[in-house]
Design a protein around this motif. Structure first.
Motif, PDB file in Angstrom:
ATOM      1  N   GLU A 132       0.824  -1.208   0.000  1.00 27.78           N
ATOM      2  CA  GLU A 132       0.000   0.000   0.000  1.00 27.78           C
ATOM      3  C   GLU A 132       0.856   1.254   0.000  1.00 27.78           C
ATOM      4  N   ARG A 133       1.812   1.321  -0.923  1.00 26.08           N
ATOM      5  CA  ARG A 133       2.608   2.540  -1.053  1.00 26.08           C
ATOM      6  C   ARG A 133       2.942   2.758  -2.521  1.00 26.08           C
ATOM      7  N   GLY A 134       3.223   4.023  -2.837  1.00 30.77           N
ATOM      8  CA  GLY A 134       3.583   4.354  -4.205  1.00 30.77           C
ATOM      9  C   GLY A 134       5.078   4.283  -4.403  1.00 30.77           C
ATOM     10  N   VAL A 135       5.493   3.877  -5.601  1.00 34.21           N
ATOM     11  CA  VAL A 135       6.920   3.854  -5.916  1.00 34.21           C
ATOM     12  C   VAL A 135       7.123   4.385  -7.332  1.00 34.21           C
ATOM     13  N   ILE A 136       8.368   4.763  -7.596  1.00 32.31           N
ATOM     14  CA  ILE A 136       8.794   5.067  -8.960  1.00 32.31           C
ATOM     15  C   ILE A 136       9.766   3.971  -9.354  1.00 32.31           C
ATOM     16  N   GLY A 137       9.366   3.160 -10.321  1.00 34.43           N
ATOM     17  CA  GLY A 137      10.243   2.100 -10.809  1.00 34.43           C
ATOM     18  C   GLY A 137      11.297   2.690 -11.732  1.00 34.43           C
ATOM     19  N   ILE A 138      12.514   2.143 -11.678  1.00 29.97           N
ATOM     20  CA  ILE A 138      13.619   2.659 -12.488  1.00 29.97           C
ATOM     21  C   ILE A 138      14.071   1.560 -13.441  1.00 29.97           C
ATOM     22  N   TYR A 139      14.142   1.885 -14.718  1.00 27.67           N
ATOM     23  CA  TYR A 139      14.441   0.900 -15.759  1.00 27.67           C
ATOM     24  C   TYR A 139      15.676   1.305 -16.546  1.00 27.67           C
ATOM     25  N   ASP A 140      16.526   0.326 -16.788  1.00 29.82           N
ATOM     26  CA  ASP A 140      17.743   0.547 -17.568  1.00 29.82           C
ATOM     27  C   ASP A 140      17.398   0.346 -19.051  1.00 29.82           C
ATOM     28  N   VAL A 141      17.426   1.424 -19.799  1.00 27.92           N
ATOM     29  CA  VAL A 141      16.984   1.386 -21.192  1.00 27.92           C
ATOM     30  C   VAL A 141      17.852   0.444 -22.022  1.00 27.92           C
ATOM     31  N   GLU A 142      19.185   0.608 -21.907  1.00 31.05           N
ATOM     32  CA  GLU A 142      20.123  -0.193 -22.708  1.00 31.05           C
ATOM     33  C   GLU A 142      19.979  -1.682 -22.416  1.00 31.05           C
ATOM     34  N   ALA A 143      19.641  -1.990 -21.174  1.00 29.04           N
ATOM     35  CA  ALA A 143      19.535  -3.397 -20.772  1.00 29.04           C
ATOM     36  C   ALA A 143      18.147  -3.952 -21.062  1.00 29.04           C
ATOM     37  N   GLY A 144      17.492  -3.400 -22.057  1.00 27.07           N
ATOM     38  CA  GLY A 144      16.177  -3.919 -22.420  1.00 27.07           C
ATOM     39  C   GLY A 144      15.121  -3.600 -21.368  1.00 27.07           C
ATOM     40  N   TYR A 145      15.243  -2.401 -20.802  1.00 26.10           N
ATOM     41  CA  TYR A 145      14.270  -1.947 -19.802  1.00 26.10           C
ATOM     42  C   TYR A 145      14.232  -2.874 -18.592  1.00 26.10           C
ATOM     43  N   GLN A 146      15.391  -3.330 -18.219  1.00 29.76           N
ATOM     44  CA  GLN A 146      15.478  -4.131 -16.996  1.00 29.76           C
ATOM     45  C   GLN A 146      15.226  -3.206 -15.807  1.00 29.76           C
ATOM     46  N   ARG A 147      14.429  -3.690 -14.883  1.00 30.76           N
ATOM     47  CA  ARG A 147      14.100  -2.859 -13.717  1.00 30.76           C
ATOM     48  C   ARG A 147      15.249  -2.958 -12.722  1.00 30.76           C
ATOM     49  N   ILE A 148      15.860  -1.800 -12.404  1.00 27.63           N
ATOM     50  CA  ILE A 148      17.056  -1.843 -11.571  1.00 27.63           C
ATOM     51  C   ILE A 148      16.828  -1.281 -10.173  1.00 27.63           C
ATOM     52  N   GLY A 149      15.625  -0.803  -9.906  1.00 29.79           N
ATOM     53  CA  GLY A 149      15.388  -0.287  -8.557  1.00 29.79           C
ATOM     54  C   GLY A 149      14.111   0.520  -8.508  1.00 29.79           C
ATOM     55  N   GLU A 150      13.865   1.092  -7.354  1.00 30.43           N
ATOM     56  CA  GLU A 150      12.674   1.930  -7.214  1.00 30.43           C
ATOM     57  C   GLU A 150      12.866   2.945  -6.104  1.00 30.43           C
ATOM     58  N   PHE A 151      12.144   4.052  -6.200  1.00 33.58           N
ATOM     59  CA  PHE A 151      12.113   5.078  -5.157  1.00 33.58           C
ATOM     60  C   PHE A 151      10.723   5.081  -4.541  1.00 33.58           C
ATOM     61  N   ASP A 152      10.673   5.366  -3.258  1.00 36.54           N
ATOM     62  CA  ASP A 152       9.397   5.563  -2.576  1.00 36.54           C
ATOM     63  C   ASP A 152       8.855   6.944  -2.960  1.00 36.54           C
ATOM     64  N   THR A 153       7.559   7.044  -3.212  1.00 41.08           N
ATOM     65  CA  THR A 153       6.994   8.374  -3.516  1.00 41.08           C
ATOM     66  C   THR A 153       6.428   9.059  -2.279  1.00 41.08           C
ATOM     67  N   HIS A 154       6.498   8.387  -1.155  1.00 38.78           N
ATOM     68  CA  HIS A 154       6.040   8.952   0.121  1.00 38.78           C
ATOM     69  C   HIS A 154       4.560   9.305   0.091  1.00 38.78           C
ATOM     70  N   GLY A 155       3.812   8.486  -0.595  1.00 38.02           N
ATOM     71  CA  GLY A 155       2.368   8.681  -0.627  1.00 38.02           C
ATOM     72  C   GLY A 155       1.730   7.499  -1.325  1.00 38.02           C
ATOM     73  N   ILE A 156       0.410   7.480  -1.313  1.00 41.58           N
ATOM     74  CA  ILE A 156      -0.346   6.414  -1.969  1.00 41.58           C
ATOM     75  C   ILE A 156      -0.799   6.933  -3.336  1.00 41.58           C
ATOM     76  N   GLY A 157      -0.808   6.044  -4.310  1.00 40.14           N
ATOM     77  CA  GLY A 157      -1.385   6.386  -5.616  1.00 40.14           C
ATOM     78  C   GLY A 157      -0.653   7.448  -6.402  1.00 40.14           C
ATOM     79  N   PRO A 158       0.685   7.320  -6.578  1.00 41.73           N
ATOM     80  CA  PRO A 158       1.372   8.300  -7.415  1.00 41.73           C
ATOM     81  C   PRO A 158       0.848   8.212  -8.838  1.00 41.73           C
ATOM     82  N   HIS A 159       0.516   9.347  -9.425  1.00 42.29           N
ATOM     83  CA  HIS A 159      -0.029   9.299 -10.779  1.00 42.29           C
ATOM     84  C   HIS A 159       0.979   9.904 -11.749  1.00 42.29           C
ATOM     85  N   GLU A 160       0.878  11.190 -12.040  1.00 43.33           N
ATOM     86  CA  GLU A 160       1.882  11.742 -12.950  1.00 43.33           C
ATOM     87  C   GLU A 160       3.128  12.125 -12.164  1.00 43.33           C
ATOM     88  N   ALA A 161       4.275  11.856 -12.769  1.00 43.85           N
ATOM     89  CA  ALA A 161       5.549  12.309 -12.210  1.00 43.85           C
ATOM     90  C   ALA A 161       6.316  12.941 -13.359  1.00 43.85           C
TER      91      ALA A 161
END
Lengths: 359, 368
Positions: A132-161
């Motif tokens: 029950e928390r929002g995150v920003i997923g981080i993807y490595d473009v060169e690596a075929g959009y491999q997900r390399i981590g995430e940041f907490d958005t410090h809120g629920i339901g992050p929409h536009e960033a």
């Protein structure tokens, strides 16, 4: 987990649609991108030129939401609409076969994101729904959009960033609404939602500032935003309280200060029907456009004195993109306005992405 | 609080034509008649019945607390059954007065993901929280503590048998149950009060126009009702049937259903479907839809009756939901209610609006 084209074909088949080969040759350069639903109920993303002519489409396995373009203008990513899990990378220049990838387990996309300034990383707003928390997923473009981590958005339901003009700060609209894919599109915490605007360091993920609305407006879900020329963030909300209340829907925030609510005069405010669908800034940052699909109305505001400069009544208007210092708008009924007026046999989805000005 | 009209500083005649209203006269008249039929024929009397049921529940709990006995507890539980069935007739109304002050959640906090609300109720009972035994203080607390799901646990959950005895712990639990019943009655009264009268929400829905703060056309008023019905059918389908039954027998999760403790899952889903049937009749769709599409009202009726009869057959077995979902045949029949629910959803969610010319925008219908 990333998907190959073959896997994507399987995914599409499983979802009851078939991927289609890229369409007609691109005659002009794409100027606009928008997700859509066609007359058969199939979903895709469309590229249009600066005169509104349809250049090509790519099929999507479900309803898409926003599309973001890489800084070099080569690649665009269309995200699934929440609670969707797919993203499609489209090659705008060479028209190679699109590449699809998926959200991580226990995550789904909210439909928005952005690229790092060097184009090497892609960031996407996501729901960590079991936590029950929002995150920003981080993807490595060169690596075929491999997900390399995430940041907490410090809120629920992050929409536009969005990435702010300093190229170092992420501004996130935490809509505040708790959802879970077991209850598709069901709002689970309307009684105690707490929307917020969060500023996060792009490099470290550290929270720099978190601002909330006054308690009386805790049911105004902050969803979409743009940065004005004076560096302030303008946002548009969707009100979840009783519709008999007339509440401000647009706000503006400067770092280090309180949120300033924009008091549109009535009936201009009530005309919006408690709902802002998109917020965009003009190229010079001096104008802000907001759309309301529920109010069938778009306004262009002066970012300095906050007055309405232009009112554009348009049925089911939602998508909006700057074209220089003016704006183009799209509707669920297939209309494009602001360049040569165009009418297509499809429903443009919520967001329009403008590519002019991108390298 | 009554401010539907005050909020916008407006005043208009409750009956009579609204200047500036546009659209084909015949269709508008019919839409208005459909809306009026649903409000006056179903919504208002159903809220009144809910208030009565809450009052009866409160009296029964009061009698139980005064003189605990198994008979008194049985009567309380019967009254609860009446109460949740009454609620199920208005559960689909998630707009207007029900949205005000979180009244909907105060009455029905469900789904309760991760059992957070349940934890609060259990905590209040375990700690003999003195602030939950008075209606006024209870109403100022969490929405999860003061509604039907809280009462479901209080009257049927672990430890509820003690309510039939003089046991010390039962005294607090009984007083809490009484306060919940009083809070439910009070919240329901507030909802109905806001619907009623010359400046109530019913009048607002029946007086659309350019000056109306919410409904500009008769189509918009009717759209609100049809959308609420569609949402309810979707919730019944997705959350009450499919998610509970799971894809296969092994995936069934009876605890995901509302009111499994009190054995009221099936009766309440049946009552939900009966409410949709009642609305279909009260709206007189069979007579008021355009002539060439009136037959769809019969299709909706058929599908909804299918839902009712399939679930009634299961209910009549007398088995608990847990048992029903553990048996191959009964599990399949429970899951099978999804089919006619989809059929009803298609008619009420897609066909009715299309036949009435209520074009709901792609983005405005379900934006993001």
């Amino acid at each position: 987990m990333s998907l190959t084209r073959r896997h994507f074909a399987g995914l599409c088949a499983a979802l009851g649609t078939l991927p289609m080969a890229p369409l007609a040759s691109a005659l002009g350069a794409p100027a606009f991108l928008s997700a859509y639903r066609d007359e058969n109920g199939d979903y895709g993303v469309a590229a249009l030129d600066d005169m509104g002519a349809l250049l090509f489409t790519e099929r999507l396995p479900g309803r898409g939401h926003d599309t973001v373009c890489a800084p070099n203008g080569q690649t665009a990513i269309t995200f699934a609409r929440r609670p969707g899990r797919f993203a499609l990378a489209i090659d705008l220049k060479d028209r190679n076969i699109p590449y699809a990838f998926e959200a991580a387990p226990n995550r789904h996309f909210y439909g928005h994101g952005f690229f790092s300034p060097d184009g090497r990383l892609l960031y996407a707003t996501e729901n960590a729904y079991e936590d029950e928390r929002g995150v920003i997923g981080i993807y490595d473009v060169e690596a075929g959009y491999q997900r390399i981590g995430e940041f907490d958005t410090h809120g629920i339901g992050p929409h536009e960033a969005i990435l702010m003009a300093d190229k170092r700060t992420i501004a996130v609209a935490n809509g505040g609404i708790l959802t879970h894919p077991d209850f598709p599109r069901w709002k689970l915490n309307l009684a105690n939602m707490v929307p917020s605007l969060a500023y996060i360091d792009l490099e470290t993920g550290d929270l720099q500032e978190l601002v909330a609305l006054p308690p009386s407006l805790h049911q105004l879900s902050i969803r979409h935003m743009a940065q004005a020329g004076d560096r302030s963030i303008w946002f548009g909300g969707q009100f979840e309280g009783t519709r008999a209340e007339i509440v401000p829907l647009i706000g503006r925030h400067r770092r280090g200060s309180e949120i300033e609510l924009i008091n549109l005069p009535d009936p201009a405010l009530s005309r919006l029907n408690h709902y802002i669908a998109s917020v965009k800034a003009s190229a010079d940052g001096e104008r802000i456009a907001v759309t309301s699909s529920r109010g069938n109305m778009a306004y262009v505001l002066d970012a300095i004195d906050h007055r309405i400069i232009e009112s554009i009544p348009l049925t089911d208007v939602s998508g909006c993109a700057p074209l220089g210092n003016h704006f183009c708008f799209t509707t669920g009924q297939g209309a494009l306005r602001g360049t040569r007026d165009t009418q297509l046999d499809l429903s443009f989805d919520n967001h329009l992405t403008g590519l002019l000005g991108v390298a | 609080m009554r401010h539907w009209i005050v909020a916008a500083g407006l005043c208009w005649a409750v009956s009579g034509s609204v200047p500036g209203a546009v659209g084909p006269a015949v269709a508008d008249t019919n839409m208005q008649a459909i809306t009026r039929g649903m409000i006056e024929g179903h919504i208002l009397p159903s809220y009144a019945a809910l208030i009565d049921a809450a009052g009866a529940q409160q009296m029964a709990v009061d009698a139980l607390c005064e003189a605990p006995s198994q008979t008194a507890l049985d009567e309380v539980r019967t009254a609860f059954s009446d109460l949740v069935i009454a609620w199920s007739a208005v559960e689909f109304i998630r707009f207007g007065p029900a949205r005000e002050d979180n009244r909907f959640e105060k009455l029905f906090f469900w789904p309760d993901r991760n059992g957070r609300g349940l934890g609060q109720v259990q905590g209040a009972i375990a700690n003999a929280d003195p602030t939950v035994t008075e209606r006024d203080s209870l109403q100022g607390k969490s929405v999860a503590l003061q509604g039907l799901m809280a009462l479901d646990f209080t009257l049927f959950g672990t430890g509820s048998e003690a309510l039939a005895t003089d046991d010390e712990t039962a005294t607090h639990r009984c007083a809490y149950a009484e306060a919940i019943a009083a809070a439910i009655a009070s919240t329901s009264e507030a909802v109905l009060n806001d619907w009623s009268g010359n400046d109530g929400y019913a009048a607002l829905m029946l007086s659309p126009g350019p000056e109306n703060p919410i409904y500009r056309t008769e189509g918009e008023s009717l759209q609100e009702l049809l959308r609420s019905m569609s949402e309810q059918l979707q919730i019944m389908h997705d959350a009450k049937i499919v998610r509970v039954a799971g894809e296969a027998l092994a995936d069934a999760r009876y605890r995901r259903a509302p009111f499994w403790r009190s054995g009221q899952t099936l009766p309440t889903i049946i009552a939900n479907a009966e409410a949709m049937l009642a609305l279909n009749e009260a709206g007189q769709f069979a007579d008021l839809l355009p002539e060439q599409s009136q037959r769809f009202a019969g299709t909706a009726r058929f599908e909804l009756r299918q839902v009712v009869s399939r679930l009634q057959a299961l209910e009549e077995s007398g088995d608990t939901l847990e048992t029903l979902l553990a048996g191959e045949d009964t599990h399949g029949r429970y899951a099978g209610a999804a089919l006619p629910l989809s059929g009803a959803l298609r008619i009420i969610g897609d066909v009715y609006p299309a036949e009435l010319g209520l074009t709901i925008g792609f983005n405005s219908l379900d934006g993001d």
